[in-house]
Design a protein around this motif. Structure first.
Motif, PDB file in Angstrom:
ATOM      1  N   GLY A  95     -27.947 -21.959  -0.836  1.00  0.00           N
ATOM      2  CA  GLY A  95     -28.770 -22.030   0.222  1.00  0.00           C
ATOM      3  C   GLY A  95     -27.841 -22.743   1.464  1.00  0.00           C
ATOM      4  O   GLY A  95     -28.234 -22.714   2.736  1.00  0.00           O
ATOM      5  N   SER A  96     -26.452 -23.198   0.910  1.00  0.00           N
ATOM      6  CA  SER A  96     -25.690 -23.837   1.976  1.00  0.00           C
ATOM      7  C   SER A  96     -24.350 -23.083   1.984  1.00  0.00           C
ATOM      8  O   SER A  96     -23.832 -23.021   0.912  1.00  0.00           O
ATOM      9  N   PRO A  97     -23.976 -22.299   2.956  1.00  0.00           N
ATOM     10  CA  PRO A  97     -22.554 -21.598   2.826  1.00  0.00           C
ATOM     11  C   PRO A  97     -21.411 -22.306   2.652  1.00  0.00           C
ATOM     12  O   PRO A  97     -20.463 -22.235   1.805  1.00  0.00           O
ATOM     13  N   LEU A  98     -21.444 -23.884   2.924  1.00  0.00           N
ATOM     14  CA  LEU A  98     -20.320 -24.956   2.875  1.00  0.00           C
ATOM     15  C   LEU A  98     -20.321 -25.204   1.315  1.00  0.00           C
ATOM     16  O   LEU A  98     -19.489 -25.379   0.842  1.00  0.00           O
ATOM     17  N   LEU A  99     -21.443 -25.471   0.665  1.00  0.00           N
ATOM     18  CA  LEU A  99     -21.637 -25.910  -0.783  1.00  0.00           C
ATOM     19  C   LEU A  99     -21.082 -24.544  -1.680  1.00  0.00           C
ATOM     20  O   LEU A  99     -20.648 -24.773  -2.616  1.00  0.00           O
ATOM     21  N   ASP A 100     -21.521 -23.388  -0.904  1.00  0.00           N
ATOM     22  CA  ASP A 100     -21.029 -22.358  -2.082  1.00  0.00           C
ATOM     23  C   ASP A 100     -19.502 -22.359  -1.959  1.00  0.00           C
ATOM     24  O   ASP A 100     -18.794 -21.920  -2.770  1.00  0.00           O
ATOM     25  N   LEU A 101     -18.663 -22.600  -0.828  1.00  0.00           N
ATOM     26  CA  LEU A 101     -17.378 -22.735  -0.625  1.00  0.00           C
ATOM     27  C   LEU A 101     -16.889 -23.609  -1.729  1.00  0.00           C
ATOM     28  O   LEU A 101     -15.699 -23.561  -2.527  1.00  0.00           O
ATOM     29  N   PHE A 205     -29.661 -33.174  -3.025  1.00  0.00           N
ATOM     30  CA  PHE A 205     -29.047 -34.402  -2.277  1.00  0.00           C
ATOM     31  C   PHE A 205     -28.297 -33.867  -1.312  1.00  0.00           C
ATOM     32  O   PHE A 205     -28.533 -34.300  -0.125  1.00  0.00           O
ATOM     33  N   TYR A 206     -27.202 -32.827  -1.625  1.00  0.00           N
ATOM     34  CA  TYR A 206     -26.464 -32.473  -0.172  1.00  0.00           C
ATOM     35  C   TYR A 206     -27.161 -31.629   0.773  1.00  0.00           C
ATOM     36  O   TYR A 206     -26.591 -31.644   1.892  1.00  0.00           O
ATOM     37  N   LEU A 207     -28.123 -30.785   0.443  1.00  0.00           N
ATOM     38  CA  LEU A 207     -28.832 -30.075   1.408  1.00  0.00           C
ATOM     39  C   LEU A 207     -29.453 -31.104   2.263  1.00  0.00           C
ATOM     40  O   LEU A 207     -29.553 -30.655   3.357  1.00  0.00           O
ATOM     41  N   ASN A 208     -29.783 -32.037   1.887  1.00  0.00           N
ATOM     42  CA  ASN A 208     -30.624 -33.161   2.712  1.00  0.00           C
ATOM     43  C   ASN A 208     -29.523 -33.598   3.531  1.00  0.00           C
ATOM     44  O   ASN A 208     -29.729 -33.862   4.948  1.00  0.00           O
ATOM     45  N   LEU A 209     -28.446 -34.184   2.882  1.00  0.00           N
ATOM     46  CA  LEU A 209     -27.480 -34.807   3.818  1.00  0.00           C
ATOM     47  C   LEU A 209     -26.896 -33.906   4.942  1.00  0.00           C
ATOM     48  O   LEU A 209     -26.230 -34.375   5.652  1.00  0.00           O
ATOM     49  N   LEU A 210     -26.601 -32.529   4.573  1.00  0.00           N
ATOM     50  CA  LEU A 210     -26.096 -31.701   5.425  1.00  0.00           C
ATOM     51  C   LEU A 210     -26.761 -31.560   6.760  1.00  0.00           C
ATOM     52  O   LEU A 210     -26.315 -31.051   7.806  1.00  0.00           O
ATOM     53  N   GLN A 211     -27.916 -31.915   6.853  1.00  0.00           N
ATOM     54  CA  GLN A 211     -28.859 -31.785   7.870  1.00  0.00           C
ATOM     55  C   GLN A 211     -28.832 -33.120   8.910  1.00  0.00           C
ATOM     56  O   GLN A 211     -29.384 -33.161  10.105  1.00  0.00           O
ATOM     57  N   ALA A 320     -27.103 -24.227   8.817  1.00  0.00           N
ATOM     58  CA  ALA A 320     -27.132 -22.871   8.034  1.00  0.00           C
ATOM     59  C   ALA A 320     -28.421 -22.091   8.486  1.00  0.00           C
ATOM     60  O   ALA A 320     -28.253 -20.924   8.514  1.00  0.00           O
ATOM     61  N   GLY A 321     -29.453 -22.611   8.621  1.00  0.00           N
ATOM     62  CA  GLY A 321     -30.875 -22.032   8.763  1.00  0.00           C
ATOM     63  C   GLY A 321     -30.939 -21.344  10.306  1.00  0.00           C
ATOM     64  O   GLY A 321     -31.907 -20.647  10.502  1.00  0.00           O
ATOM     65  N   LYS A 322     -30.105 -21.605  11.233  1.00  0.00           N
ATOM     66  CA  LYS A 322     -30.121 -21.355  12.281  1.00  0.00           C
ATOM     67  C   LYS A 322     -28.879 -20.273  12.766  1.00  0.00           C
ATOM     68  O   LYS A 322     -28.697 -19.564  13.875  1.00  0.00           O
ATOM     69  N   MET A 323     -28.068 -20.011  11.795  1.00  0.00           N
ATOM     70  CA  MET A 323     -26.906 -19.039  11.907  1.00  0.00           C
ATOM     71  C   MET A 323     -27.530 -17.606  12.208  1.00  0.00           C
ATOM     72  O   MET A 323     -26.830 -17.087  12.985  1.00  0.00           O
ATOM     73  N   ASP A 324     -28.570 -17.191  11.511  1.00  0.00           N
ATOM     74  CA  ASP A 324     -28.762 -15.650  11.697  1.00  0.00           C
ATOM     75  C   ASP A 324     -29.400 -15.389  13.349  1.00  0.00           C
ATOM     76  O   ASP A 324     -29.134 -14.393  13.831  1.00  0.00           O
ATOM     77  N   GLU A 325     -29.807 -16.608  14.059  1.00  0.00           N
ATOM     78  CA  GLU A 325     -30.191 -16.298  15.482  1.00  0.00           C
ATOM     79  C   GLU A 325     -29.098 -16.517  16.475  1.00  0.00           C
ATOM     80  O   GLU A 325     -29.302 -16.451  17.672  1.00  0.00           O
ATOM     81  N   MET A 326     -28.022 -17.174  15.850  1.00  0.00           N
ATOM     82  CA  MET A 326     -26.970 -17.666  16.863  1.00  0.00           C
ATOM     83  C   MET A 326     -25.386 -16.666  16.676  1.00  0.00           C
ATOM     84  O   MET A 326     -24.967 -16.488  17.516  1.00  0.00           O
ATOM     85  N   VAL A 327     -25.211 -16.366  15.409  1.00  0.00           N
ATOM     86  CA  VAL A 327     -24.171 -15.579  15.261  1.00  0.00           C
ATOM     87  C   VAL A 327     -24.212 -14.326  14.610  1.00  0.00           C
ATOM     88  O   VAL A 327     -25.407 -13.986  13.954  1.00  0.00           O
ATOM     89  N   TYR A 328     -23.182 -13.278  14.825  1.00  0.00           N
ATOM     90  CA  TYR A 328     -23.285 -12.030  14.335  1.00  0.00           C
ATOM     91  C   TYR A 328     -22.744 -12.005  13.043  1.00  0.00           C
ATOM     92  O   TYR A 328     -21.648 -12.527  12.626  1.00  0.00           O
ATOM     93  N   SER A 329     -23.587 -11.679  11.817  1.00  0.00           N
ATOM     94  CA  SER A 329     -22.939 -11.603  10.491  1.00  0.00           C
ATOM     95  C   SER A 329     -22.385 -10.182  10.313  1.00  0.00           C
ATOM     96  O   SER A 329     -22.934  -9.298  10.778  1.00  0.00           O
ATOM     97  N   ILE A 330     -21.189 -10.325   9.458  1.00  0.00           N
ATOM     98  CA  ILE A 330     -20.554  -9.037   9.062  1.00  0.00           C
ATOM     99  C   ILE A 330     -21.057  -8.384   8.005  1.00  0.00           C
ATOM    100  O   ILE A 330     -21.015  -9.066   6.726  1.00  0.00           O
ATOM    101  N   LYS A 331     -21.661  -7.392   8.001  1.00  0.00           N
ATOM    102  CA  LYS A 331     -22.472  -6.472   6.838  1.00  0.00           C
ATOM    103  C   LYS A 331     -21.029  -5.871   5.827  1.00  0.00           C
ATOM    104  O   LYS A 331     -20.190  -5.849   6.201  1.00  0.00           O
ATOM    105  N   GLY A 332     -21.423  -5.926   4.437  1.00  0.00           N
ATOM    106  CA  GLY A 332     -20.582  -5.194   3.524  1.00  0.00           C
ATOM    107  C   GLY A 332     -19.551  -6.047   2.798  1.00  0.00           C
ATOM    108  O   GLY A 332     -18.676  -5.438   2.366  1.00  0.00           O
ATOM    109  N   THR A 333     -19.651  -7.506   3.326  1.00  0.00           N
ATOM    110  CA  THR A 333     -18.434  -8.328   2.629  1.00  0.00           C
ATOM    111  C   THR A 333     -19.176  -9.033   1.584  1.00  0.00           C
ATOM    112  O   THR A 333     -20.120  -9.258   1.376  1.00  0.00           O
ATOM    113  N   GLU A 334     -18.154  -9.101   0.723  1.00  0.00           N
ATOM    114  CA  GLU A 334     -18.272  -9.644  -0.672  1.00  0.00           C
ATOM    115  C   GLU A 334     -18.917 -11.080  -0.547  1.00  0.00           C
ATOM    116  O   GLU A 334     -20.073 -11.517  -1.126  1.00  0.00           O
ATOM    117  N   ARG A 335     -18.210 -11.850   0.308  1.00  0.00           N
ATOM    118  CA  ARG A 335     -18.707 -13.148   0.466  1.00  0.00           C
ATOM    119  C   ARG A 335     -18.998 -13.095   2.219  1.00  0.00           C
ATOM    120  O   ARG A 335     -18.543 -12.579   2.771  1.00  0.00           O
TER     121      ARG A 335
END
Length: 566
Positions: A95-101, A205-211, A320-335
């Motif tokens: 649920g966090s792209p940063l934690l997924d990295l 824990f980290y999802l809370n801290l990231l906010q 992370a929860g606001k990315m969809d309304e602010m930036v354009y996502s690139i479709k078809g990418t593995e990550r």
């Protein structure tokens, strides 16, 4: 110097368990690696059985023990049976792209000062509320989650020690019996289960801290929640007086035929445009004028990628929860990748996982980029250049040390002084505004906006922003510096030098003349091929021939190929 983490996996193991084990806290990670590298999930013929089968069997054969593990270590934050049965087939997204990295061993976990946060949890909560951030965070749960992680660490350590003792005993006794293997597998199953539980709790824990937002400068007003509540620090210049009717930039640019937005929505969507002739020249002149100024002040010019992983966006401060309304996502990418809305994102990625020798600091960089913004949250300015999906920008970006505690503040002030110099030379009247806490977003410690006067809009509006982000971005993306063989998180500062489209608006509206021309400031003349004014130049002509016209005026492919019957 690369400071990241890349683990070589020399043994075969299900990916989700590798991720769980690799993501243990640093002080237990080495012990866990020792255990997993022994590869004892093996039968006597050295074939590697499915670990999932062993754990599923363990869940069934030890129901009472599993209930105790679940009640003591998992609940109320997670449930062992849900996370392990059925076992996931791949690394689960957090649920966090940063934690997924981090899960993909690209970055370490964010370097939060957890002791400081917990010791000052009430102050942290007040700061978040003043900034209108972390609205979903239960701050009382953060210390509890941390305490649970400590308990899990101790339990994992206990079973690691137990497992090592069993193995040592079996090796000493040369025990290769089924019972010996069962004892070893028993310990390893518990370790895998506890590590899975810890992974879930740690993630929460980290999802809370990231906010949690950055700290706030003591001079920033905490009473305002939007840009209109900022404190004016300085007023530069005066409103220009006109003896003729004042027009907005859309009217001026269309009359000069240097802007086209008509008949575009069907092909480019809304909030897009073409700059033509002197309009395009003015855009490039502003960029080159800005670069000449910055390079004279010892900035290093860079270009950056526009397609960047979402984890970098979150590390730079975009929720992370606001990315969809602010930036354009690139479709078809593995990550997950998105289009950057500012070169600040690309510059953060450039320094991620890097250590900079102290002697090179501060670094002052400038970057030209095409910026992409969704603007889905606003219905304002549907026409014109003020709020568009794509625009050109020159960004200033700085990396400083944190020895005296004032380095980033000094660079922030330098960036603002450069902005003022740029816009004064352009002949603009503007206010320098210290933005309130509610408008800082997550990353900024302090943010200074410059709001120019737009006669055609009859209002002040933002043309640039300068933010001191201290160590908010660097602690998330592992941007550090080294001095005397010691490492510390650097500080970052960013500022807009030239948002070309908004400056075009300001110049057109402030430079409009009674004779329907636009006077240009002297500093731009060398970059406008000697032009001092923009005047109407009759361009080529075109006419619409599409299907919206009446049947008689509409030109069809048949008309082109076979000719009109008339």
């Amino acid at each position: 110097m690369f400071v990241g983490r890349k683990i070589t996996q020399e043994f075969k193991m299900p990916r989700h368990l590798v991720s769980i084990i690799n993501n243990s806290f640093p002080h237990t990670r080495q012990n866990i690696r020792k255990i997993t590298s022994q590869n004892r999930f093996c039968s006597s013929d050295n074939k590697v059985p499915e670990m999932e089968t062993q754990i599923e069997r363990f869940l069934k054969e030890e129901p009472d023990f599993m209930k105790r593990l679940n009640s003591d270590f998992a609940q109320p934050y997670t449930d062992i049976y849900k996370i392990l049965s059925p076992l996931p087939k791949d690394v689960k997204k957090s649920g966090s792209p940063l934690l997924d990295l981090n899960a993909n061993t690209v970055l370490e976990k964010p370097g939060f000062d957890i002791k400081k946060i917990i010791a000052n949890i009430d102050k942290v909560e007040r700061n978040a509320k003043a900034r209108n951030s972390a609205l979903d965070v239960d701050f009382k749960e953060i210390p509890k989650l941390h305490k649970r992680l400590i308990i899990l660490d101790k339990e994992i350590e206990k079973y690691q020690q137990w497992n090592n003792e069993v193995k040592q005993h079996d090796d000493d006794q040369n025990d290769t019996t089924l019972e010996g293997n069962k004892n070893i597998n028993f310990g390893k199953c518990i370790l895998a289960i506890l590590s899975a539980v810890k992974n879930e709790v740690e993630q929460l824990f980290y999802l809370n801290l990231l906010q949690i937002p950055n700290e706030t400068h003591h001079e920033v007003t905490t009473e305002g929640m939007n840009e209109t509540d900022g404190k004016i620090l300085e007023v530069v210049g005066q409103k220009k007086k006109f003896e003729h009717e004042i027009f907005d930039h859309i009217y001026i640019a269309e009359k000069l035929q240097i802007l086209r937005q008509r008949d575009l929505v069907a092909y480019t969507g809304p909030r897009n445009y073409y700059l033509i002739g002197a309009g395009a020249e003015l855009e490039q002149a502003l960029i080159q004028y800005t670069l000449s100024k910055l390079q004279s002040k010892n900035f290093t010019l860079m270009t950056t990628p526009n397609i960047i992983r979402d984890g970098v966006f979150e590390g730079a401060g975009l929720e992370a929860g606001k990315m969809d309304e602010m930036v354009y996502s690139i479709k078809g990418t593995e990550r997950n990748f998105s289009l950057a809305g500012t070169s600040e994102i690309g510059l953060c990625a450039y320094f991620a996982n890097q250590s900079i020798p102290h002697k090179y600091l501060p670094l002052k960089l400038c970057c030209i980029s095409t910026c992409y913004r969704k603007e889905t949250g606003s219905r304002l300015d549907p026409r014109g250049l003020f709020r568009v999906h794509q625009f050109q920008k020159v960004e200033m970006f700085g990396v400083t040390a944190n020895e005296t505690g004032t380095e980033s503040q000094e660079l922030h002030e330098e960036f603002v002084s450069i902005q003022k110099e740029l816009y004064q030379d352009l002949g603009l009247h503007f206010n320098v505004v210290d933005m309130p806490s509610g408008d800082l977003g997550l990353p900024a410690y302090r943010k200074i906006d410059i709001e120019a006067w737009f006669p055609g809009r009859n209002k002040y509006d933002e043309i640039s922003s300068a933010s001191n982000c201290t160590e908010f971005q660097t602690s998330r993306l592992q941007i550090i510096y080294e001095k005397d063989k010691k490492f510390k998180y650097a500080h970052t500062v960013n500022a807009t030098a030239c948002a070309a489209q908004r400056l075009i608006i300001a110049l057109l509206e402030n430079g409009q003349q009674a004779n329907k021309t636009v006077a240009l400031p002297d500093c731009l003349v060398p970059f406008m091929y000697g032009k001092k004014i923009i005047k109407f130049v009759k361009p080529w002509t075109m006419k619409y021939i599409g299907p919206k016209l009446s049947h008689k005026k509409h030109v069809t492919p048949a008309d082109i190929l076979y000719g009109s019957e008339e």
